[in-house]
Scaffold this motif. Structure first.
Motif, PDB file in Angstrom:
ATOM      1  N   ASP A  32       0.820  -1.218   0.000  1.00  0.00           N
ATOM      2  CA  ASP A  32       0.000   0.000   0.000  1.00  0.00           C
ATOM      3  C   ASP A  32       0.852   1.266   0.000  1.00  0.00           C
ATOM      4  O   ASP A  32       0.490   2.275   0.601  1.00  0.00           O
ATOM      5  CB  ASP A  32      -0.943   0.014   1.214  1.00  0.00           C
ATOM      6  N   TRP A  33       2.015   1.194  -0.670  1.00  0.00           N
ATOM      7  CA  TRP A  33       2.811   2.410  -0.846  1.00  0.00           C
ATOM      8  C   TRP A  33       2.038   3.396  -1.713  1.00  0.00           C
ATOM      9  O   TRP A  33       2.134   4.597  -1.522  1.00  0.00           O
ATOM     10  CB  TRP A  33       4.148   2.085  -1.497  1.00  0.00           C
ATOM     11  N   ILE A  34       1.316   2.838  -2.675  1.00  0.00           N
ATOM     12  CA  ILE A  34       0.454   3.622  -3.560  1.00  0.00           C
ATOM     13  C   ILE A  34      -0.916   2.968  -3.540  1.00  0.00           C
ATOM     14  O   ILE A  34      -1.032   1.741  -3.545  1.00  0.00           O
ATOM     15  CB  ILE A  34       1.009   3.668  -5.000  1.00  0.00           C
ATOM     16  N   SER A  35      -1.952   3.784  -3.522  1.00  0.00           N
ATOM     17  CA  SER A  35      -3.310   3.245  -3.464  1.00  0.00           C
ATOM     18  C   SER A  35      -3.575   2.315  -4.645  1.00  0.00           C
ATOM     19  O   SER A  35      -3.168   2.592  -5.782  1.00  0.00           O
ATOM     20  CB  SER A  35      -4.322   4.394  -3.483  1.00  0.00           C
ATOM     21  N   ARG A  36      -4.271   1.218  -4.367  1.00  0.00           N
ATOM     22  CA  ARG A  36      -4.570   0.264  -5.427  1.00  0.00           C
ATOM     23  C   ARG A  36      -5.583   0.805  -6.425  1.00  0.00           C
ATOM     24  O   ARG A  36      -5.819   0.196  -7.470  1.00  0.00           O
ATOM     25  CB  ARG A  36      -5.092  -1.042  -4.818  1.00  0.00           C
ATOM     26  N   VAL A  37      -6.172   1.928  -6.092  1.00  0.00           N
ATOM     27  CA  VAL A  37      -7.025   2.595  -7.077  1.00  0.00           C
ATOM     28  C   VAL A  37      -6.197   3.036  -8.283  1.00  0.00           C
ATOM     29  O   VAL A  37      -6.679   3.076  -9.421  1.00  0.00           O
ATOM     30  CB  VAL A  37      -7.732   3.811  -6.439  1.00  0.00           C
ATOM     31  N   PHE A  38      -4.925   3.345  -8.027  1.00  0.00           N
ATOM     32  CA  PHE A  38      -4.031   3.813  -9.088  1.00  0.00           C
ATOM     33  C   PHE A  38      -2.987   2.771  -9.480  1.00  0.00           C
ATOM     34  O   PHE A  38      -2.518   2.776 -10.618  1.00  0.00           O
ATOM     35  CB  PHE A  38      -3.314   5.095  -8.637  1.00  0.00           C
ATOM     36  N   LEU A  39      -2.598   1.895  -8.542  1.00  0.00           N
ATOM     37  CA  LEU A  39      -1.588   0.880  -8.826  1.00  0.00           C
ATOM     38  C   LEU A  39      -2.109  -0.482  -8.397  1.00  0.00           C
ATOM     39  O   LEU A  39      -2.041  -0.843  -7.227  1.00  0.00           O
ATOM     40  CB  LEU A  39      -0.280   1.197  -8.085  1.00  0.00           C
TER      41      LEU A  39
END
Length: 255
Positions: A32-39
């Motif tokens: 969850d370093w980057i939201s899974r909405v975007f990655l």
């Protein structure tokens, strides 16, 4: 050591880099370093890719994009080689036309889409014309350079043998320019894929470009990444195939 013995080692470095990037992607998405909405995770991307190819429209979209890419590339290659040979074989033509070519070469094909839309409308022919225009320049300039670089002594020999201009182009100029032409065609193939995708996005034509754009607008990250992965595979496979053909055509150059 034979060439066959070098192949596993030559693949080890690229494979290691690919696995490292894949591991970084996995860690970034699962951590969850980057939201899974975007990655999305690699597994979700793979599932979307499999589902899209087997039961969805990805196969049809891929076919449309590849067809558009190849048609534009072939058209660009024919025009580029023909014009390049005419310009490259004549010092006078190069003197008069080189400034114009250098003026038009940096123009991004995507910037000409509004002009193409006004001429052809939102049609497949519009995208094809822009793809051909953008992909023509690497082939054209490489062909001009290849013909212009013909050894002057070969031109003198051709004059002594009383070769016609057509025979000189076919028997002397083309073999000399072939390495440059093939290199330009490889670059042109990449450009044709890029411009085809951009054209599909802007002109709402069926293809991977449109699929990626719609997935991005709907925040379907796994489908968006599946389309990007598919584009990467298409580019990699087409470049590898053309590189193999290039080595075959230029086998006479190898020691």
């Amino acid at each position: 050591m034979t060439a066959q013995g070098l192949r596993p080692r030559s693949w080890f470095g690229p494979a290691l880099v690919f696995l490292a990037l894949l591991a970084l992607w996995w860690a970034s998405s699962h951590g969850d370093w980057i939201s899974r909405v975007f990655l999305p995770t690699p597994e979700a991307t793979l599932d979307s890719l499999r589902e899209g190819l087997l039961t969805g429209d990805l196969l049809a979209y891929s076919s449309a994009t590849v067809s558009r890419m190849l048609q534009g590339w072939l058209l660009a290659s024919v025009i580029g080689i023909g014009l390049g040979a005419v310009i490259g074989i004549s010092a006078t033509a190069r003197t008069y036309l080189q400034p114009t070519l250098e003026f038009m070469r940096p123009l991004p094909a995507s910037a000409l889409l509004p002009l193409a839309i006004s001429l052809f409308g939102l049609s497949p022919n519009m995208v094809l014309s822009v793809v051909a225009f953008g992909a023509m320049w690497p082939v054209l300039l490489a062909t001009v350079h290849g013909f212009a670089a013909v050894e002057p002594r070969l031109q003198e020999v051709a004059q002594c043998l009383q070769l016609s201009r057509r025979d000189f182009v076919w028997k002397v100029g083309l073999p000399n320019a072939l390495p440059d032409i093939l290199a330009g065609m490889r670059l042109s193939l990449t450009v044709s894929l890029i411009v085809a995708v951009v054209g599909e996005m802007i002109a709402s034509q069926e293809g991977l470009g449109q699929a990626i754009l719609l997935a991005a607008r709907s925040f379907r990250a796994s489908e968006l990444f599946a389309g990007i992965v598919l584009l990467g595979l298409i580019g990699f496979a087409s470049n590898a195939l053309l590189a193999k053909l290039e080595r075959r055509f230029l086998k006479w150059q190898q020691p």
